[in-house]
Write a protein that holds these residues in place. Structure first.
Motif, PDB file in Angstrom:
ATOM      1  N   THR A  81      41.604  -3.722 -13.419  1.00  0.00           N
ATOM      2  CA  THR A  81      41.882  -3.644 -14.846  1.00  0.00           C
ATOM      3  C   THR A  81      41.148  -4.757 -15.588  1.00  0.00           C
ATOM      4  N   LYS A  82      41.284  -4.718 -16.885  1.00  0.00           N
ATOM      5  CA  LYS A  82      40.592  -5.656 -17.766  1.00  0.00           C
ATOM      6  C   LYS A  82      41.006  -7.107 -17.585  1.00  0.00           C
ATOM      7  N   ASP A  83      42.122  -7.378 -16.932  1.00  0.00           N
ATOM      8  CA  ASP A  83      42.567  -8.757 -16.755  1.00  0.00           C
ATOM      9  C   ASP A  83      42.305  -9.295 -15.353  1.00  0.00           C
ATOM     10  N   ASP A  84      41.541  -8.538 -14.550  1.00  0.00           N
ATOM     11  CA  ASP A  84      41.239  -8.992 -13.194  1.00  0.00           C
ATOM     12  C   ASP A  84      40.011  -9.892 -13.167  1.00  0.00           C
ATOM     13  N   CYS A  85      39.758 -10.453 -12.001  1.00  0.00           N
ATOM     14  CA  CYS A  85      38.607 -11.324 -11.734  1.00  0.00           C
ATOM     15  C   CYS A  85      38.515 -12.481 -12.725  1.00  0.00           C
ATOM     16  N   HIS A  86      39.683 -13.018 -13.104  1.00  0.00           N
ATOM     17  CA  HIS A  86      39.723 -14.228 -13.928  1.00  0.00           C
ATOM     18  C   HIS A  86      39.061 -14.021 -15.299  1.00  0.00           C
ATOM     19  N   PHE A  87      39.040 -12.754 -15.761  1.00  0.00           N
ATOM     20  CA  PHE A  87      38.414 -12.467 -17.048  1.00  0.00           C
ATOM     21  C   PHE A  87      39.152 -13.132 -18.210  1.00  0.00           C
ATOM     22  N   ARG A  88      40.490 -13.177 -18.120  1.00  0.00           N
ATOM     23  CA  ARG A  88      41.225 -13.809 -19.215  1.00  0.00           C
ATOM     24  C   ARG A  88      40.864 -15.287 -19.324  1.00  0.00           C
ATOM     25  N   GLN A  89      40.785 -15.979 -18.182  1.00  0.00           N
ATOM     26  CA  GLN A  89      40.415 -17.394 -18.212  1.00  0.00           C
ATOM     27  C   GLN A  89      39.013 -17.581 -18.785  1.00  0.00           C
ATOM     28  N   MET A  90      38.095 -16.698 -18.406  1.00  0.00           N
ATOM     29  CA  MET A  90      36.737 -16.782 -18.946  1.00  0.00           C
ATOM     30  C   MET A  90      36.747 -16.586 -20.453  1.00  0.00           C
ATOM     31  N   ALA A  91      37.525 -15.592 -20.909  1.00  0.00           N
ATOM     32  CA  ALA A  91      37.606 -15.310 -22.343  1.00  0.00           C
ATOM     33  C   ALA A  91      38.151 -16.512 -23.106  1.00  0.00           C
ATOM     34  N   GLU A  92      39.177 -17.141 -22.555  1.00  0.00           N
ATOM     35  CA  GLU A  92      39.778 -18.299 -23.226  1.00  0.00           C
ATOM     36  C   GLU A  92      38.815 -19.483 -23.276  1.00  0.00           C
ATOM     37  N   GLU A  93      38.065 -19.690 -22.199  1.00  0.00           N
ATOM     38  CA  GLU A  93      37.092 -20.785 -22.200  1.00  0.00           C
ATOM     39  C   GLU A  93      35.941 -20.499 -23.160  1.00  0.00           C
ATOM     40  N   LEU A  94      35.524 -19.257 -23.240  1.00  0.00           N
ATOM     41  CA  LEU A  94      34.481 -18.899 -24.201  1.00  0.00           C
ATOM     42  C   LEU A  94      34.965 -19.088 -25.632  1.00  0.00           C
ATOM     43  N   ALA A  95      36.235 -18.753 -25.863  1.00  0.00           N
ATOM     44  CA  ALA A  95      36.801 -18.916 -27.204  1.00  0.00           C
ATOM     45  C   ALA A  95      36.779 -20.378 -27.641  1.00  0.00           C
ATOM     46  N   LYS A  96      36.979 -21.286 -26.702  1.00  0.00           N
ATOM     47  CA  LYS A  96      36.914 -22.714 -27.028  1.00  0.00           C
ATOM     48  C   LYS A  96      35.522 -23.108 -27.504  1.00  0.00           C
ATOM     49  N   ARG A  97      34.537 -22.311 -27.140  1.00  0.00           N
ATOM     50  CA  ARG A  97      33.154 -22.540 -27.560  1.00  0.00           C
ATOM     51  C   ARG A  97      32.758 -21.604 -28.693  1.00  0.00           C
ATOM     52  N   ASN A  98      33.779 -21.017 -29.316  1.00  0.00           N
ATOM     53  CA  ASN A  98      33.598 -20.122 -30.461  1.00  0.00           C
ATOM     54  C   ASN A  98      32.790 -18.873 -30.110  1.00  0.00           C
ATOM     55  N   ILE A  99      33.044 -18.313 -28.929  1.00  0.00           N
ATOM     56  CA  ILE A  99      32.404 -17.064 -28.520  1.00  0.00           C
ATOM     57  C   ILE A  99      33.485 -16.011 -28.338  1.00  0.00           C
ATOM     58  N   SER A 100      33.367 -14.901 -29.045  1.00  0.00           N
ATOM     59  CA  SER A 100      34.338 -13.804 -28.954  1.00  0.00           C
ATOM     60  C   SER A 100      34.087 -12.973 -27.691  1.00  0.00           C
ATOM     61  N   SER A 101      35.121 -12.253 -27.260  1.00  0.00           N
ATOM     62  CA  SER A 101      34.943 -11.400 -26.081  1.00  0.00           C
ATOM     63  C   SER A 101      35.895 -10.217 -26.107  1.00  0.00           C
ATOM     64  N   ILE A 102      35.455  -9.158 -25.445  1.00  0.00           N
ATOM     65  CA  ILE A 102      36.268  -7.953 -25.245  1.00  0.00           C
ATOM     66  C   ILE A 102      36.333  -7.680 -23.750  1.00  0.00           C
ATOM     67  N   ARG A 103      37.526  -7.454 -23.244  1.00  0.00           N
ATOM     68  CA  ARG A 103      37.692  -6.969 -21.882  1.00  0.00           C
ATOM     69  C   ARG A 103      38.455  -5.655 -21.975  1.00  0.00           C
ATOM     70  N   PHE A 104      37.982  -4.632 -21.276  1.00  0.00           N
ATOM     71  CA  PHE A 104      38.558  -3.295 -21.462  1.00  0.00           C
ATOM     72  C   PHE A 104      38.705  -2.583 -20.124  1.00  0.00           C
ATOM     73  N   ASP A 105      39.539  -1.533 -20.138  1.00  0.00           N
ATOM     74  CA  ASP A 105      39.727  -0.675 -18.968  1.00  0.00           C
ATOM     75  C   ASP A 105      38.774   0.510 -19.054  1.00  0.00           C
ATOM     76  N   PHE A 106      38.011   0.729 -17.990  1.00  0.00           N
ATOM     77  CA  PHE A 106      37.184   1.930 -17.927  1.00  0.00           C
ATOM     78  C   PHE A 106      38.073   3.167 -17.976  1.00  0.00           C
ATOM     79  N   SER A 107      37.514   4.286 -18.401  1.00  0.00           N
ATOM     80  CA  SER A 107      38.267   5.538 -18.427  1.00  0.00           C
ATOM     81  C   SER A 107      38.813   5.837 -17.032  1.00  0.00           C
ATOM     82  N   GLY A 108      40.084   6.273 -17.009  1.00  0.00           N
ATOM     83  CA  GLY A 108      40.749   6.562 -15.742  1.00  0.00           C
ATOM     84  C   GLY A 108      41.334   5.337 -15.067  1.00  0.00           C
ATOM     85  N   ASN A 109      41.269   4.195 -15.715  1.00  0.00           N
ATOM     86  CA  ASN A 109      41.787   2.945 -15.158  1.00  0.00           C
ATOM     87  C   ASN A 109      42.700   2.253 -16.164  1.00  0.00           C
TER      88      ASN A 109
END
Length: 299
Positions: A81-109
């Motif tokens: 799913t969209k929250d696997d492989c430490h994606f949330r942590q990556m998103a939060e660290e990118l946000a600290k550097r003012n970089i937006s991010s989207i993590r999503f579930d592929f169709s059927g997932n």
């Protein structure tokens, strides 16, 4: 608001992509429709988005929006799913550097609509395309794609097909897609598949859902015929970072080394002792740091 990606003309979609594959079912204790989804209370800076893909399935994502012009898109692996492989942590660290991010579930997932498949690489490329078009409709740009495992193959295939995103991160993606099939299904099941054309399967997704699905010979053939070596040679614009664990037992580190030899603009980072999912906190921190540093330096 539900965003619908523009329909993609058949001529612009690889002939290997076909949305009319056999359906599977997903059993879950409670599955809300995308319109009823709410932001995670533990993730207050992230909002839920819903995007229609090119065949009118709803994709569900999380948008950590810093209002930056640049947006990173994260793509998960098989039965994940969209929250696997430490994606949330990556998103939060990118946000600290003012970089937006989207993590999503592929169709059927995860929370997205659609049927679950074993192959489906080119359909998932089109899911990524729908997310890219969503970002562009906001008058912003997709700065990077980050994928793990099967999702890493998806982002590499996207770069090969469209080559319009400047940075791509491949975390533990495969070079040899023929490998791992027998290990996953077994000789007996594959022999039966060759005789009857499809066999029922059950898998537990990383979020705990039990997925009842059908492995078809068509799905398997798509994977077996997919030549990643030829595909990644088509990448010319994107700068690619490959990160791979030295102790990955799912995808051999030799796959990462092989990709490094053929992708024109490429950096390779081998994380000593890390497994396929970078489960150790030390390895997870190293993974997050390498991805964030690579993307931050590209801004």
């Amino acid at each position: 608001m539900l965003y619908k990606a523009p329909s993609i003309p058949a001529s612009s979609v690889p002939s290997r992509h076909d949305a009319s594959e056999k359906s599977s079912s997903v059993k879950t204790a409670s599955h809300k429709s995308p319109r009823d989804l709410k932001s995670n209370k533990n993730d207050p800076n992230t909002r839920t988005i819903t995007v229609k893909n090119s065949i009118d399935e709803t994709l569900v994502g999380k948008f950590l929006d810093t209002k930056s012009e640049d947006v990173v898109i994260f793509c998960h692996g098989f039965a994940s799913t969209k929250d696997d492989c430490h994606f949330r942590q990556m998103a939060e660290e990118l946000a600290k550097r003012n970089i937006s991010s989207i993590r999503f579930d592929f169709s059927g997932n995860g929370e997205s609509e659609g049927s679950f498949h074993f192959g489906n690489y080119y359909k998932e490329v089109q899911d990524i395309r729908s997310m890219v078009l969503y970002v562009r409709a906001l008058r912003r740009k997709v700065f990077a794609l980050v994928g793990h495992s099967k999702g890493a193959n998806d982002v590499l295939l996207y770069a090969a097909e469209y080559d319009d995103v400047p940075y791509v991160v491949n975390i533990a993606g495969r070079l040899d897609l023929k490998a791992g099939v027998v290990e996953r299904f077994g000789d007996k099941a594959l022999s039966l598949l060759n005789r009857v054309g499809e066999i029922p399967q059950t898998i537990e997704a990383t979020d705990g859902r039990i997925i009842n699905w059908t492995l078809t010979k068509r799905d398997l053939d798509e994977r077996m015929k997919l030549d990643m070596l030829s595909e990644v040679r088509r990448i010319s614009l994107a700068e690619v970072l490959t990160i791979h664990g030295s102790q990955d037992r799912v995808v051999k580190v030799a796959d990462a080394q092989g990709l490094a030899r053929v992708i024109p603009s490429h950096s390779l980072a081998i994380v000593d002792g890390a497994d396929h999912n970078f489960k150790s906190p030390v390895h997870a921190d190293l993974l997050v740091r390498k991805v964030v540093d690579f993307l931050s330096n590209g801004i």
